[in-house]
Design a protein around this motif. Structure first.
Motif, PDB file in Angstrom:
ATOM      1  N   ILE B 299      41.791  26.396  41.425  1.00 31.20           N
ATOM      2  CA  ILE B 299      41.273  26.984  42.657  1.00 31.20           C
ATOM      3  C   ILE B 299      40.425  28.208  42.342  1.00 31.20           C
ATOM      4  CG2 ILE B 299      41.955  28.186  44.762  1.00 31.20           C
ATOM      5  CD1 ILE B 299      44.271  26.245  44.979  1.00 31.20           C
ATOM      6  N   ALA B 300      40.912  29.053  41.418  1.00 31.07           N
ATOM      7  CA  ALA B 300      40.160  30.263  41.104  1.00 31.07           C
ATOM      8  C   ALA B 300      38.785  29.917  40.538  1.00 31.07           C
ATOM      9  CB  ALA B 300      40.944  31.123  40.110  1.00 31.07           C
ATOM     10  N   VAL B 301      38.744  28.966  39.593  1.00 31.44           N
ATOM     11  CA  VAL B 301      37.470  28.642  38.959  1.00 31.44           C
ATOM     12  C   VAL B 301      36.501  28.056  39.980  1.00 31.44           C
ATOM     13  CG1 VAL B 301      36.325  27.194  37.253  1.00 31.44           C
ATOM     14  CG2 VAL B 301      38.489  28.285  36.694  1.00 31.44           C
ATOM     15  N   HIS B 302      37.004  27.117  40.804  1.00 32.30           N
ATOM     16  CA  HIS B 302      36.081  26.376  41.659  1.00 32.30           C
ATOM     17  C   HIS B 302      35.815  27.068  42.996  1.00 32.30           C
ATOM     18  CE1 HIS B 302      35.793  22.984  38.891  1.00 32.30           C
ATOM     19  NE2 HIS B 302      37.015  23.314  38.563  1.00 32.30           N
ATOM     20  N   ALA B 303      36.577  28.150  43.274  1.00 30.63           N
ATOM     21  CA  ALA B 303      36.206  28.974  44.429  1.00 30.63           C
ATOM     22  C   ALA B 303      35.523  30.249  43.962  1.00 30.63           C
ATOM     23  CB  ALA B 303      37.434  29.299  45.280  1.00 30.63           C
ATOM     24  N   ARG B 304      35.271  30.349  42.669  1.00 26.31           N
ATOM     25  CA  ARG B 304      34.575  31.506  42.080  1.00 26.31           C
ATOM     26  C   ARG B 304      35.210  32.823  42.512  1.00 26.31           C
ATOM     27  NH1 ARG B 304      33.208  29.262  38.299  1.00 26.31           N
ATOM     28  NH2 ARG B 304      31.823  30.940  37.661  1.00 26.31           N
ATOM     29  N   LYS B 305      36.519  32.859  42.550  1.00 29.98           N
ATOM     30  CA  LYS B 305      37.212  34.031  43.057  1.00 29.98           C
ATOM     31  C   LYS B 305      38.473  34.191  42.228  1.00 29.98           C
ATOM     32  CE  LYS B 305      38.476  35.850  47.605  1.00 29.98           C
ATOM     33  NZ  LYS B 305      39.847  35.609  47.981  1.00 29.98           N
ATOM     34  N   ASN B 306      38.865  35.457  41.978  1.00 26.93           N
ATOM     35  CA  ASN B 306      40.120  35.625  41.244  1.00 26.93           C
ATOM     36  C   ASN B 306      41.266  35.110  42.095  1.00 26.93           C
ATOM     37  OD1 ASN B 306      39.489  38.331  42.721  1.00 26.93           O
ATOM     38  ND2 ASN B 306      41.706  38.180  42.558  1.00 26.93           N
ATOM     39  N   ILE B 307      42.327  34.625  41.415  1.00 32.72           N
ATOM     40  CA  ILE B 307      43.466  34.127  42.183  1.00 32.72           C
ATOM     41  C   ILE B 307      44.037  35.296  42.970  1.00 32.72           C
ATOM     42  CG2 ILE B 307      45.191  34.479  40.343  1.00 32.72           C
ATOM     43  CD1 ILE B 307      45.114  31.404  42.538  1.00 32.72           C
ATOM     44  N   PHE B 308      44.292  35.045  44.244  1.00 29.25           N
ATOM     45  CA  PHE B 308      44.743  36.144  45.104  1.00 29.25           C
ATOM     46  C   PHE B 308      46.186  36.502  44.750  1.00 29.25           C
ATOM     47  CE2 PHE B 308      46.597  37.884  48.957  1.00 29.25           C
ATOM     48  CZ  PHE B 308      45.646  38.814  49.327  1.00 29.25           C
TER      49      PHE B 308
ATOM     50  N   HIS C  73      33.984  37.026  47.866  1.00 28.06           N
ATOM     51  CA  HIS C  73      34.473  38.388  48.070  1.00 28.06           C
ATOM     52  C   HIS C  73      35.429  38.747  46.927  1.00 28.06           C
ATOM     53  CE1 HIS C  73      35.795  41.914  50.213  1.00 28.06           C
ATOM     54  NE2 HIS C  73      37.053  41.511  50.185  1.00 28.06           N
ATOM     55  N   TYR C  74      35.374  39.998  46.461  1.00 23.98           N
ATOM     56  CA  TYR C  74      36.236  40.403  45.354  1.00 23.98           C
ATOM     57  C   TYR C  74      37.454  41.127  45.899  1.00 23.98           C
ATOM     58  CZ  TYR C  74      37.718  42.420  40.919  1.00 23.98           C
ATOM     59  OH  TYR C  74      38.446  42.782  39.810  1.00 23.98           O
ATOM     60  N   GLU C  75      38.610  40.514  45.809  1.00 19.43           N
ATOM     61  CA  GLU C  75      39.825  41.136  46.338  1.00 19.43           C
ATOM     62  C   GLU C  75      41.021  40.653  45.527  1.00 19.43           C
ATOM     63  OE1 GLU C  75      41.035  39.970  50.230  1.00 19.43           O
ATOM     64  OE2 GLU C  75      42.002  41.891  50.613  1.00 19.43           O
ATOM     65  N   PRO C  76      41.473  41.444  44.526  1.00 23.88           N
ATOM     66  CA  PRO C  76      42.563  40.969  43.672  1.00 23.88           C
ATOM     67  C   PRO C  76      43.861  40.747  44.432  1.00 23.88           C
ATOM     68  CG  PRO C  76      41.411  42.779  42.638  1.00 23.88           C
ATOM     69  CD  PRO C  76      40.907  42.703  44.046  1.00 23.88           C
ATOM     70  N   GLU C  77      44.236  41.638  45.305  1.00 23.51           N
ATOM     71  CA  GLU C  77      45.463  41.413  46.065  1.00 23.51           C
ATOM     72  C   GLU C  77      45.467  42.324  47.280  1.00 23.51           C
ATOM     73  OE1 GLU C  77      48.685  42.411  43.402  1.00 23.51           O
ATOM     74  OE2 GLU C  77      48.675  44.491  44.029  1.00 23.51           O
ATOM     75  N   SER C  78      46.405  42.060  48.182  1.00 24.90           N
ATOM     76  CA  SER C  78      46.560  42.922  49.329  1.00 24.90           C
ATOM     77  C   SER C  78      48.040  43.066  49.574  1.00 24.90           C
ATOM     78  CB  SER C  78      45.872  42.303  50.554  1.00 24.90           C
ATOM     79  OG  SER C  78      46.430  42.875  51.716  1.00 24.90           O
ATOM     80  N   LYS C  79      48.552  44.211  49.181  1.00 20.55           N
ATOM     81  CA  LYS C  79      49.991  44.404  49.231  1.00 20.55           C
ATOM     82  C   LYS C  79      50.495  44.237  50.659  1.00 20.55           C
ATOM     83  CE  LYS C  79      51.897  47.017  45.837  1.00 20.55           C
ATOM     84  NZ  LYS C  79      51.983  48.292  45.129  1.00 20.55           N
ATOM     85  N   ARG C  80      49.766  44.816  51.616  1.00 21.45           N
ATOM     86  CA  ARG C  80      50.237  44.776  53.002  1.00 21.45           C
ATOM     87  C   ARG C  80      50.358  43.355  53.511  1.00 21.45           C
ATOM     88  NH1 ARG C  80      48.118  48.227  57.797  1.00 21.45           N
ATOM     89  NH2 ARG C  80      47.482  46.116  58.293  1.00 21.45           N
ATOM     90  N   LEU C  81      49.315  42.581  53.266  1.00 20.29           N
ATOM     91  CA  LEU C  81      49.306  41.194  53.733  1.00 20.29           C
ATOM     92  C   LEU C  81      50.456  40.419  53.099  1.00 20.29           C
ATOM     93  CD1 LEU C  81      47.891  39.062  55.364  1.00 20.29           C
ATOM     94  CD2 LEU C  81      46.422  38.605  53.405  1.00 20.29           C
ATOM     95  N   GLU C  82      50.658  40.643  51.803  1.00 17.76           N
ATOM     96  CA  GLU C  82      51.700  39.878  51.120  1.00 17.76           C
ATOM     97  C   GLU C  82      53.083  40.263  51.623  1.00 17.76           C
ATOM     98  OE1 GLU C  82      50.618  38.602  46.791  1.00 17.76           O
ATOM     99  OE2 GLU C  82      49.605  40.477  47.219  1.00 17.76           O
ATOM    100  N   ILE C  83      53.289  41.546  51.892  1.00 13.99           N
ATOM    101  CA  ILE C  83      54.593  41.959  52.409  1.00 13.99           C
ATOM    102  C   ILE C  83      54.831  41.358  53.785  1.00 13.99           C
ATOM    103  CG2 ILE C  83      55.869  43.959  53.293  1.00 13.99           C
ATOM    104  CD1 ILE C  83      54.727  45.524  50.894  1.00 13.99           C
ATOM    105  N   TRP C  84      53.790  41.363  54.622  1.00 13.80           N
ATOM    106  CA  TRP C  84      53.907  40.760  55.948  1.00 13.80           C
ATOM    107  C   TRP C  84      54.263  39.289  55.871  1.00 13.80           C
ATOM    108  CZ3 TRP C  84      54.782  42.003  60.681  1.00 13.80           C
ATOM    109  CH2 TRP C  84      54.498  43.310  61.114  1.00 13.80           C
ATOM    110  N   LEU C  85      53.532  38.586  55.002  1.00 10.09           N
ATOM    111  CA  LEU C  85      53.778  37.143  54.899  1.00 10.09           C
ATOM    112  C   LEU C  85      55.190  36.871  54.379  1.00 10.09           C
ATOM    113  CD1 LEU C  85      50.349  35.891  53.534  1.00 10.09           C
ATOM    114  CD2 LEU C  85      51.385  35.397  55.743  1.00 10.09           C
ATOM    115  N   THR C  86      55.617  37.679  53.377  1.00  9.99           N
ATOM    116  CA  THR C  86      56.968  37.498  52.848  1.00  9.99           C
ATOM    117  C   THR C  86      58.002  37.719  53.942  1.00  9.99           C
ATOM    118  OG1 THR C  86      56.129  38.392  50.780  1.00  9.99           O
ATOM    119  CG2 THR C  86      58.513  38.200  50.983  1.00  9.99           C
TER     120      THR C  86
END
Lengths: 232, 590, 278
Positions: B299-308, C73-86
Motif C-alpha cells: 500500500i505504501a509503495v503504490h499509494a506513494r505515501k509512507n505507511i500511516f 500528502h506527507y503525514e507519518p502519523e497522527s497521535k490524536r486520530l489513532e487514540i480516538w480510533l483505539t
C-alpha cells in the motif's frame, strides 16, 4: 498448560527487555543518517545467538511435554513412576559430562591442549554412558511390568527420555565436529567457540532432564497441584 | 569485499558481523537442487508449496461439487469427502500458507530487505527445504497408501483420528500425516532459526529495527511465534503416534468402539485439543502477520505515501504476536473444558481485536490523501482489506463465547476462516507476487491477464464465502457431505449450487495466473531497475534480479526508514533507504 | 472509478443480502433468546464498521487515485486520530463482550429446578436416559457396557434401577421445564446439536459434559451431530419431541426402566418391582 504459559511469559519478558533497547518509541522518519544510540546488530557471535534461539525452541518443546504431564496427572489413573536405580546413575553421568565439557572449555581458553582434550574425551564418554544408562532404564522398566503402554507415568517417561536422548544424540554430532577442531597439532583456542556452544547445550539439556525427572518422579507434583488449583 | 571499512562521513558504526562471501554454487546441482542461496531456496519452497497447493485446489473443487450437487458425483463417497476436506485443510494451512510466507517470502526478502548477503546458516537453510520437501512427499504418499489419506478433519482430533470409523484411522493415512507433520516441523525449525537469527544478526549498517520495512517485522514476529508454537503440534503428533502405534493412552480414554472394548484407558482427548490449539491459534497469526506486513508495504509503495502510523503498526504486530498465545481456547468453547475458561478466553480474544482493527484503520488512512496507483499489487491489497475486514469482523461473533455456542461447527465457521485466513492472505500472496516478480525475474507480469485474475478472484471469492455465512446461520453444520434436515429450507440447496459454480470459476482463474507466470517469464516486459520506484532496500541492488551475494562489492549502508515517499522538498517522490541525501534539507517536522 | 464503484457495490449487495435474503436462523424453541439478541447486537456493530471502512476506502480510491501531477500528502502519523480510533474500537468491543459474558454466566449456571437427563452418543446413534422416579441418574462406566447394558449403567447402584433407558427411540421432554442435559460419549467426540435450541456442547469420551435449556414450544426437532465423528457423522440423527405435560406423562408411562432390561433386571430383581414401570 501452566508450565508452557510460564515459559512463554519468560520468553516474552526476554523479548520485551531486548526490544526496549531497540528504540521502539523513536520516530524513524525524523532520523536520517547515523543512529548511534541503538546497539548495532551482530554484537554477539552469530553461533551463540543461533544456539540461544534454538534452546528457546527446545525449552518450549519440553515445557509443552511437561504441561501434557501435568494435565494428564489430573486424571484418576495417574500415579508416580517408580524410577529404576539406574536412572539416578545416568543423571549423575550427564552431570559429569556437563562438568567435563565446561572444564574442557576452560582449559582450551587457557591454551592447555592436553587438559582440554582429556576433559573433552571424558565428557564424550560420560555422555555415551548416559545414553546407555537410559536404555538400561527402559529395559529395567519393561522387565518390571512398567512397559511403554503399562501406565501413563511410564508412557511419559519413555516419551520424554526418548525426546531428550534424541537431542543428546544431535549434540553428539556437533561434538564430533568440535573434536575435529581439537585434533592434534591445532591450537586449542580454535575450538573455543564450538566448545562453548557444546558446553552450554549440555548444561541446558542437564537442566531440562532434571526438571523432567522432578516432574515424572513426583517431586514436582505438589507444585503441579498448586498450578492446577490456580487454573481450575 | 571491503565493506567493513568505516565511512568517516556517515558516522555509522561498522557492522560487527564480518562480511563473508556466501557459499558459491559450482554447477547445476549446487545451484538448483542443493542450493544454499536463500533466493533459490525461496523459489524451491514456493514452487513446492504451489504444486501441493494445486492438489488442495482440486480437492476444494471436489468438495464443492459434492456440496453443490449432492448425489450427482457417485465417486465422492462419505469416506472420500472426509479425506478431501482433511487434506485440503491441512495442505492449505500448513504446507501452502505457512511454507510460502516464511519459506518463500521469508527466504527471498529477509536478506535483501535487511541488507545481508544471505541467511546466516545457509547449509541449515538448505536442509530446511529438503525436510519440507520430504514432508510434502510423505503427505502426498498418503493418497496412494492402502486406505487412502486420513479423513479425521484437519484438527485430527482423537479418539476418532486413530479409530476404524474414520478413513485412514487404523491404516496408513493418519500415520503418514503425523510423520509428515513431524518432518515439516523439524524442517521449519531449521528455516525459522535462519529467519530469526538473520534479522537479529545480519542487518546491515544503519538498519535499526525501526527502519525495517513492516514486511520484515511481520515475517520476523511470525517466525518467532512459529518457533514457540510448532513444538506444541510436534509433541501432540508424537504422542498421537505413540497412541496409534504403541498402544499408549495419552489421549485415549477407555472406550467401546462398535460394541468392542478397546485396550485404551485413562487418557483425555481434551489434552490433545489444548496442545493442538496452542499451536493452532498462533498459526492463524503466523499466516496473518507476514500478510499484514507485506500488504503495508504494497500500500505504501503504490499509494506513494509512507505507511500511516508506522510505530503503531510495529507495536500492533508485536502485541498481536504476544496475545495470540493466550487466546487458544476460544476454539474450545463447546469442547467440554471448564466453563470458567470461557470468560478469560473471550476477553483476551476480543482484546486482540483492538490492535488488529488499528492495523486496518492505518491501511485505509494510508490511502487517504495518497497518490493511489491502481496497479495489480494495489488492487490485491484493496481486495485484502475488504476480505480481511469481513473475516475479522465475523471472528468477533465466534470469539464472543456465547455467540459462538450456536455458530460453532457450522458453515459460519467455515466461511469465517476461509475469508480471514484463506482468501485474505492469498490476496496478499498474489499482490506480493505481482509486486516482486520483477525483482525475481527482471520482467513484469502481464497486466491484462492480471486484471482478469484479480477481478474473478476477488469478486468470486467474496461471492463464495459471504453467502456461506448465512448457510451457517441457518444452522447447517460443517463437515457434512450433504445436508438434508427438517430445519434446512430447500433454497439452501440453490445457494449451495451457486457457491459451487463460483468456486469452480475462481479455481479456474488461478490457472490463468500460473499461465501468466509462464508466459511473462518469456515474453514479459523487461522491468529495468526498481520499476515501482520503491524506497526499501531490496530494490536497490546493483543488478535486477540480484545476483548471488546480493550486493556486489560492498554491503549497502542504510540512512533512513523504508517509507520516505513524497517527502516535501525532495527531488523525487521517493528516497531510497541507502540514499544519504542532504539529510538536513529534507528532514520534515509534521 | 470502476474500483471505487465495485467497493460501494460490495457494501450495498452485502447489506441487501443480509436484509432481504431468506436465509436466517431457524425459529427458536428454547429460552436462549439472549444468545440471538447478542448475535443481533454483534451484527449491527460489525456491519456498521464494515460499511464505514469500505465506503471510506472507496471514497479514498475515487478521490485520490493517481492523476498526473498529484502528490501524496506527507503525514507519518497522527497521535490524536489513532487514540480516538483505539478508544472507539475498544468501546465497540466492550459493547459486544459485556452482554456476551453476562449471557455466558447464565449459560453455565444451571437452575436448581432443572431436571437432569442424559444423552449418550456412539458411532452413529443417540441414546437417552431419564432419571426415573427418584429424580437421580445412577452412575455409569464405559467398562460396564455390554449388549445387555448398552449405556454402561452400574447394576449395583440403586439410583440406576429406575432410570428410563431409551435406546434408538426419540427423546421426549415436557414443555417449560428446565433441563440439564448431561452428555456422555462411549467412543469418540460427538456434539448434541438441535439448531432450534441454540445451546450445544461436545460429548467427550471419559467425561460428562453438560448444558441446560428450557423448551419454549412444542414440536418435533431434529438432532444432528456437530463434531466430526467418522464416516457416519452426517447421518447421525435423532428427534427430540417437546410435549405438553400431559402428553409427556403418557409417553413416559410406556418407557422401560433399566431394571426392566436384562442387565439391570438380573442383578436387582428385588428393587425392580418397586422401581418398575411408573
Amino acid at each position: 498448560m501452566s508450565i508452557v504459559l510460564g515459559f512463554v511469559a519468560l520468553m516474552a519478558v526476554i523479548a520485551f527487555a531486548w526490544l526496549s533497547r531497540q528504540g521502539l518509541a523513536d520516530k524513524p522518519w525524523l532520523e536520517t543518517g547515523a543512529v548511534t544510540r541503538i546497539p548495532s546488530p551482530g554484537g554477539r557471535p552469530t553461533g551463540r545467538v543461533g544456539l540461544g534461539v534454538f534452546l528457546a525452541v527446545v525449552g518450549g518443546l519440553f515445557a509443552l511435554a511437561g504441561s501434557a504431564v501435568v494435565m494428564r496427572m489430573g486424571y484418576a489413573d495417574w500415579f508416580a513412576l517408580r524410577m529404576p536405580g539406574v536412572v539416578w546413575l545416568g543423571t549423575a553421568l550427564l552431570a559429569l559430562a556437563s562438568l567435563c565439557l565446561q572444564s574442557a572449555l576452560m582449559a582450551a581458553r587457557r591454551g592447555d591442549a592436553r587438559a582440554s582434550r582429556a576433559a573433552f574425551g571424558a565428557g564424550a564418554l560420560a555422555t555415551l554412558a548416559f545414553l546407555a544408562a537410559q536404555i538400561l532404564a527402559w529395559l529395567r522398566l519393561a522387565e518390571t511390568g512398567q512397559g511403554l503402554a503399562a501406565n501413563p507415568g511410564a508412557s511419559f517417561f519413555f516419551l520424554i527420555s526418548g525426546l531428550h536422548g534424541l537431542h543428546i544424540l544431535g549434540g553428539l554430532v556437533a561434538l564430533a565436529r568440535v573434536a575435529g577442531r581439537l585434533g592434534h597439532g591445532a591450537p586449542p583456542r580454535r575450538a573455543v567457540p564450538g566448545l562453548e556452544l557444546c558446553a552450554v547445550y549440555w548444561h541446558f539439556l542437564l537442566l531440562v532432564w532434571l526438571a523432567m525427572l522432578a516432574l515424572l518422579s513426583g517431586w514436582a507434583s505438589d507444585v503441579a497441584a498448586l498450578c492446577r488449583a490456580i487454573l481450575t | 569485499m571491503s565493506s567493513t571499512s568505516e565511512d568517516p562521513d556517515s558516522g555509522i558504526p561498522p557492522a560487527e558481523v564480518p562480511d563473508l562471501p556466501p557459499p558459491h554454487a559450482h554447477g547445476f546441482w549446487s545451484r538448483w537442487v542443493f542450493s544454499q542461496d536463500a533466493k533459490y531456496i525461496a523459489l524451491q519452497y514456493s514452487g513446492t508449496a504451489i504444486a501441493i497447493g494445486l492438489v488442495a485446489l482440486v480437492l476444494s473443487w471436489l468438495i464443492r461439487m459434492q456440496l453443490g450437487f449432492p448425489g450427482v458425483f457417485h465417486f465422492i463417497s462419505a469416506e472420500a469427502y472426509y479425506q478431501f476436506i482433511t487434506m485440503h485443510g491441512m495442505i492449505m494451512v500448513v504446507y501452502l500458507l505457512t511454507a510460502i510466507f516464511l519459506g518463500g517470502f521469508g527466504n527471498y526478502l529477509i536478506p535483501l530487505m535487511v541488507g545481508a548477503r544471505d541467511m546466516v546458516f545457509p547449509f541449515v537453510n538448505m536442509l530446511s527445504f529438503w525436510m519440507y520437501f520430504a514432508a510434502v512427499v510423505v503427505l502426498a504418499a498418503s493418497f496412494f497408501a492402502p486406505g487412502g489419506p486420513t479423513g479425521a478433519g484437519w484438527t485430527l482430533y482423537p479418539p476418532q483420528a486413530i479409530l476404524s470409523g474414520t478413513p485412514g484411522g487404523t491404516q496408513w493415512g493418519i500415520v503418514l500425516m503425523l510423520v509428515s507433520l513431524i518432518l515439516f516441523i523439524i524442517g521449519f525449525t531449521m528455516g525459522g532459526l535462519n529467519y530469526a537469527v538473520t534479522v537479529l544478526q545480519a542487518r546491515t549498517r544503519g538498519m535499526t529495527l525501526m527502519r525495517m520495512p513492516l514486511t520484515i517485522w511481520g515475517i520476523f514476529t511470525a517466525t518467532v511465534m512459529a518457533l514457540l508454537a510448532f513444538p506444541a503440534l510436534f509433541v501432540a503428533a508424537v504422542m498421537m503416534l505413540f497412541d496409534r502405534l504403541l498402544g499408549t493412552s495419552f489421549f485415549m480414554p477407555a472406550l467401546v468402539e462398535m460394541g468392542e472394548h478397546l485396550s485404551y484407558g485413562g487418557g483425555s482427548p481434551i489434552v490433545f485439543q489444548h496442545l493442538f490449539w496452542f499451536f493452532g491459534h498462533p498459526e492463524v497469526y503466523i499466516v496473518a502477520l507476514p500478510a499484514f506486513g507485506i500488504v503495508s508495504d504494497l500500500i505504501a509503495v503504490h499509494a506513494r505515501k509512507n505507511i500511516f502510523g508506522y510505530r503503531m503498526m510495529v507495536w500492533a504486530i508485536v502485541i498481536i504476536g504476544a496475545l495470540s498465545f493466550i487466546v487458544w481456547a476460544h476454539h474450545m468453547y463447546v469442547s467440554g473444558m471448564h466453563p470458567y475458561f470461557g470468560f478469560f478466553f473471550a476477553t483476551t480474544t476480543l482484546i486482540i481485536a483492538v490492535p488488529t482493527a488499528i492495523k486496518v484503520y492505518n491501511w485505509v488512512l494510508t490511502l487517504h490523501r495518497g497518490d493511489i496507483h491502481l496497479t495489480l499489487p494495489m488492487l490485491f491489497s484493496l481486495g485484502f482489506i475488504v476480505t480481511f475486514l469481513n473475516g475479522g469482523l465475523t471472528g468477533l461473533f465466534l470469539g464472543n463465547v456465547v455467540v459462538d455456542v450456536p455458530l460453532s461447527d457450522t458453515m459460519f465457521v467455515v466461511a469465517h476462516f476461509h475469508m480471514v485466513m484463506g482468501v485474505a492472505p492469498i490476496m496478499v500472496i498474489y499482490g506480493a507476487i505481482y509486486h516482486w516478480f520483477p525483482l525475481i525475474t527482471g520482467r513484469m507480469l502481464s497486466h491484462g491477464m492480471g486484471l482478469v485474475h484479480f477481478w474473478v478472484t476477488f469478486i468470486g471469492a467474496y461471492a463464495i464465502f459471504f453467502p456461506m455465512h448465512y448457510v451457517g446461520l441457518v444452522g447447517v453444520p460443517r463437515r457434512y457431505p450433504e445436508i438434508e434436515a427438517a430445519f434446512v429450507p430447500d433454497s439452501v440447496a440453490t445457494l449451495n449450487a451457486f457457491i459451487t459454480v463460483a468456486a469452480l470459476i475462481v479455481g479456474a482463474a488461478q490457472l490463468l495466473f500460473l499461465f501468466n507466470i509462464a508466459w511473462s517469464l518469456r515474453f514479459g516486459r523487461r522491468s529495468g531497475l526498481n520499476p515501482w520506484r520503491a524506497a526499501s532496500l531490496e530494490w536497490q541492488t546493483p543488478d535486477m534480479p540480484p545476483r548471488h551475494g546480493n550486493w556486489g562489492e560492498a554491503l549497502p549502508v542504510v540512512h533512513r526508514w523504508a517509507y520516505d515517499y513524497s517527502v516535501p522538498g525532495a527531488p523525487r517522490d521517493y528516497i531510497a533507504q541507502d540514499d544519504p541525501g542532504p539529510a538536513a534539507a529534507w528532514r520534515h517536522e509534521p | 472509478m470502476i474500483v471505487a464503484a465495485s467497493l460501494v457495490l460490495i457494501v450495498l449487495v452485502s447489506v441487501m443480502f443480509h436484509l432481504v435474503s431468506p436465509w436466517w436462523w431457524t425459529p427458536i424453541a428454547s429460552n436462549w433468546g439472549y444468545i440471538d439478541t447478542t448475535l443481533v447486537v454483534t451484527f449491527w456493530i460489525t456491519g456498521t464498521v464494515f460499511a464505514a471502512v469500505v465506503l471510506f476506502m472507496a471514497w479514498c480510491v475515487f478521490r485520490y487515485r493517481h492523476k498526473p501531477g498529484r502528490v501524496a500528502h506527507y503525514e507519518p502519523e497522527s497521535k490524536r486520530l489513532e487514540i480516538w480510533l483505539t478508544a472507539l474500537t475498544a468501546l465497540g468491543v466492550a459493547a459486544m463482550l459485556a452482554p456476551g459474558l453476562v449471557v455466558w454466566k447464565r449459560f453455565i449456571t444451571v437452575p436448581d429446578a432443572a431436571t437432569e437427563i442424559e444423552v449418550v452418543a456412539q458411532q452413529w446413534s443417540w441414546s437417552y436416559r431419564l432419571p426415573g422416579e427418584d429424580g437421580r441418574l445412577g452412575s455409569s462406566d464405559v467398562r460396564q457396557i455390554s449388549p445387555d447394558n448398552p449405556l454402561g449403567l452400574n447394576p449395583h447402584d440403586r439410583f440406576a434401577a429406575d432410570d428410563v433407558v431409551i435406546e434408538g427411540g426419540d427423546l421426549h421432554l415436557p414443555l417449560g421445564q428446565p433441563v440439564k442435559v448431561n452428555l456422555r460419549s462411549v467412543d469418540v467426540l460427538h456434539d448434541f446439536y438441535v439448531p432450534e435450541f441454540r445451546a450445544k456442547m461436545d460429548m467427550v469420551p471419559g467425561m460428562v459434559t453438560y448444558f441446560w435449556f428450557t423448551p419454549t414450544r412444542t414440536g418435533e426437532f431434529e438432532v444432528l451431530c456437530a463434531e466430526l465423528c467418522g464416516t457416519g457423522h452426517g447421518w447421525m440423527r435423532g428427534y427430540v419431541l417437546i410435549d405438553a405435560p400431559a402428553d409427556y406423562e403418557a409417553w413416559l408411562g410406556e418407557q422401560l426402566t433399566f431394571a426392566g432390561l436384562p442387565a439391570g433386571g438380573v442383578r436387582l430383581a428385588g428393587t425392580a418391582e418397586e422401581g418398575g414401570d411408573p
